[in-house]
Design an enzyme around this catalytic site. Structure first.
Site, short mmCIF file in Angstrom:
data_model
loop_
_atom_site.label_atom_id
_atom_site.label_comp_id
_atom_site.label_asym_id
_atom_site.label_seq_id
_atom_site.Cartn_x
_atom_site.Cartn_y
_atom_site.Cartn_z
N ARG A 121 1.04 -1.22 0.01
CA ARG A 121 0.13 0.01 -0.14
C ARG A 121 0.79 1.16 0.20
O ARG A 121 2.00 1.31 0.54
CB ARG A 121 -0.98 -0.12 1.15
CG ARG A 121 -1.96 -1.15 1.26
CD ARG A 121 -3.12 -0.41 0.14
NE ARG A 121 -4.10 -1.38 -0.07
CZ ARG A 121 -4.37 -2.43 -0.85
NH1 ARG A 121 -3.17 -2.67 -1.72
NH2 ARG A 121 -5.21 -3.03 -1.08
N GLU A 176 -3.94 7.75 -4.29
CA GLU A 176 -4.35 7.18 -5.62
C GLU A 176 -5.48 7.95 -6.09
O GLU A 176 -6.64 8.07 -5.27
CB GLU A 176 -4.31 5.74 -5.77
CG GLU A 176 -3.02 5.04 -5.19
CD GLU A 176 -3.35 3.49 -5.01
OE1 GLU A 176 -2.47 2.98 -4.67
OE2 GLU A 176 -4.38 2.89 -5.48
N HIS A 208 -1.64 0.82 -9.65
CA HIS A 208 -2.21 -0.13 -8.73
C HIS A 208 -3.02 -1.33 -9.54
O HIS A 208 -4.07 -1.44 -9.32
CB HIS A 208 -3.16 0.39 -7.79
CG HIS A 208 -3.56 -0.36 -6.53
ND1 HIS A 208 -3.82 0.19 -5.40
CD2 HIS A 208 -3.44 -1.69 -6.32
CE1 HIS A 208 -4.13 -0.59 -4.71
NE2 HIS A 208 -3.91 -1.91 -4.93
#
Lengths: 313, 333
Positions: free
Chosen positions: B251, B280, B298
């Site tokens: 993360r 993000e 991601h």
């Protein structure tokens, strides 16, 4: 040894060039006009040639150097060197096997992942700001796929070993089946291509392997297949490859080498299923230094009358 | 938007009321496939406005017993309060840092995740990213596509991966798969985890700083929680050093991103390959022009092959919950 004349005909690591300069009477002949000038004045004194993947002595050059004793190549591939002529003239030839095996194998896996998982495209996607508009699309898994290796030599075997860590099935084509190998052998390149998801070209370039990846092989690999070339550009019929990619007959390609480097077919630039590298298979600080040392050590051994470390001829 | 939303929820009253309702939050990537495969089993409710604005429409929400969410939707206590009948949260991610697990526990709401489903995919991507940043693959591809025809291929050398020391932060399912792959490259695997793993022979480091000091690269594979937030901080990055590399497939907040950017700009660290970021889809603009970083949106888990399996897992967990059977991939904390 400072009086021994050595001719450099291919691009090499600056460290190697500097060392050659220190230890020998070095002439630079990479550029054709440079080379012509050197030959005009010094052909009769040159006892060694240092070659690389970008340039090596052909028959004409070997003929033009009557005192030539050894060609030491800063590469493992020696397709630029007229080996037959060297044999005839009693000229020794050395290359740089083993020191770059791991390096090239690492990059091969990197290329496969870059193509299947669209890593370079994803990077472009982020840099262009497109991620703010939405997620990137789904890509293709590598783990568990079938890898076909064309040429199960040092590099091919090293690629296979790494791919096993991804639970890949490995199959191969080689001039002769290897009885000790645990991988599945196919007696033709077309059969290999038909039975694998990713085909890696890892054999030496010879007259027999020139354009070994032709239209038939590419079609057999198919619209979901991926071609990875870490051998030589001339292994692949490049115009055929380009049209197959443009027409969707081939799923993707990862290319570190091209038929006429540094020329790369422009049609490939707009494709998102290809990764294009500037012949960097062995391009790390560690490996290029080890290759350079091998070139220097081979030359030194020769001029001291000792056995060559990595002779080919 | 609200109009469509009302229509969608009203359909519920007139059609197939027998089918269990499942509220879908955060637009998971697998949604299209989920609908294709399971619309005969579940009634998917997909709000196209934020959940707060659904508040007046309490009837459908009050009867919702199952929610599917993506990693980008936070299942907070306030969100949970809007769903009084909720019994199950299924996240389409392996990570659960976006879910208030304590609140779920207090309310008796079960949580299911993706378990080990993505481990291969994410490990593949982690290795791909490591090779890319150390061997400059993406930078080289850009170089080839943009240099002019006449130029020579003078491209900076990369760094060798084989035989290097790789420090894995978080030796769970993903970390173990990364280790297994890199062992085949002749790398030496070292790790930091919350606890030493007795069944594993890789050298264990209690301190991430010590791990960084002895590694050529760090690969971050751990979950994000209070203890691991900014686990890669200034001291760790300094210990990793000017020729050290970081790969993050965990993360974004595992790394102090501001500090990372500064160190990358100052040359205090060799490079970074990042699939995740603190905010993000925003990426620090300084990174966008660097050649020693690789940036991906991601997507380490997302391949076509895993999407169908993910849908099967999501559906399987919901069916298990509805029949009071044990969940397939229950998240325990």
């Amino acid at each position: 040894m400072g009086s021994i004349s050595v001719l450099l005909v291919g691009k090499v690591l600056p460290y190697l060039e500097q060392e050659l300069d220190k230890r020998y009477n070095l002439f630079r002949g990479i550029d054709p006009s440079q080379r012509a000038a050197v030959l005009r004045d010094h052909a009769a004194s040159i006892r060694a040639v240092v070659a690389s993947s970008s340039g090596g002595p052909d028959a004409a050059l070997i003929e033009a150097l009557p005192k030539l004793e050894i060609v030491s190549s800063f590469s493992v591939g020696v397709d630029r060197i007229d080996l037959q002529k060297c044999k005839e003239k009693g000229v020794r030839v050395t290359n740089t096997p083993d020191v770059l095996t791991d390096e090239v194998a690492d990059l091969t896996i990197g290329l496969i992942l870059a193509v299947l998982r669209r890593i370079c495209e994803c990077d472009r996607y982020v840099r262009s700001g497109n991620w703010k508009k939405g997620d990137y699309k789904l890509t293709t898994k590598f783990s568990g796929k079938t890898l076909g290796i064309l040429g199960l030599g040092r590099i091919g075997a090293a690629v296979a070993k790494r791919a096993e860590g991804f639970d890949c099935s490995i199959c191969y084509y080689s001039r002769n089946e290897k009885p000790d190998s645990k991988y599945k052998y196919y007696p033709s390149v077309v059969e290999l291509a038909s039975n694998c998801d990713v085909l890696v070209v890892a054999c030496p370039l010879t007259s027999e392997t020139h354009h070994i990846i032709n239209r038939e092989v590419i079609n057999a690999l198919g619209p979901k297949g991926v071609l990875i070339n870490i051998g030589r550009g001339k292994h692949v019929d490049e115009p055929e490859l380009v049209s197959a990619l443009l027409e969707g007959r081939l799923g993707g390609a990862g290319l570190d080498v091209f038929e006429k480097e540094p020329h790369v077919p422009e049609e490939l630039f707009g494709l998102e299923n290809v990764v294009l590298l500037p012949h960097v298979g062995s391009a790390t600080v560690e490996t290029r230094t080890a290759m350079a040392d091998l070139v220097l050590d081979n030359l030194e051994a020769h001029f001291l009358g000792k056995p060559l470390l990595t002779p080919l001829v | 938007m609200a109009e469509e939303e009302k229509v969608e929820l009203q359909q519920l009253k007139h059609e197939n009321q027998d089918l269990p309702q499942v509220l879908v939050l955060g637009s998971p990537t697998c949604l299209q496939t989920l609908k294709q495969l399971y619309s005969h089993k579940f009634r998917f409710l997909i709000p196209n406005t934020s959940l707060d604005s659904l508040y007046p429409l309490t009837a459908p929400l009050s009867s919702i017993s199952a929610v599917i969410c993506s990693a980008s939707f936070s299942i907070t206590a306030p969100v949970l309060r809007l769903l009084p009948s909720l019994r199950l949260v299924v996240t389409t991610s392996a990570g659960t840092d976006h879910i208030d697990l304590n609140e779920c526990g207090c309310r008796g709401i079960q949580v299911a995740g993706a378990g080990k489903l993505f481990s291969d995919e994410v490990a593949d991507m982690a290795v791909g990213l490591l090779i890319d940043v150390m061997r400059r693959v993406s930078a080289a591809d850009r170089f080839v596509r943009t240099i002019c025809e006449a130029a020579t291929w003078d491209f900076p050398l990369g760094y060798k991966i084989s035989g290097k020391r790789i420090g894995i932060v978080g030796l769970g399912s993903i970390g173990m798969e990364v280790a297994k792959r890199l062992e085949c490259f002749g790398c030496t695997i070292l790790y930091h985890s919350k606890h030493k793993k007795s069944a594993v022979s890789y050298p264990f480091y209690n301190s991430v700083i010590d791990l960084a000091a002895t590694s050529n690269a760090l690969v971050l594979c751990c979950a994000l929680n209070e203890e691991t937030r900014h686990i890669v901080n200034r001291e760790v990055m300094l210990a990793l050093g000017k020729e050290g590399f970081i790969v993050n497939v965990g993360r974004g907040s595992l790394i102090d991103e501001k500090q990372l950017v500064k160190f990358l700009m100052d040359g205090e660290i060799g490079g970074a390959a990042l699939d995740v970021f603190e905010d993000e889809p925003n990426v620090p603009k300084e990174l966008l022009s660097m050649d020693n970083v690789v940036l991906t949106p991601h997507c380490a888990a997302f391949t076509s092959e895993c999407i169908i399996k993910l849908c099967e897992l999501v559906a399987g967990n919901i069916e298990a919950s509805l029949s009071d059977k044990p969940l397939i991939t229950q998240v325990k904390w």
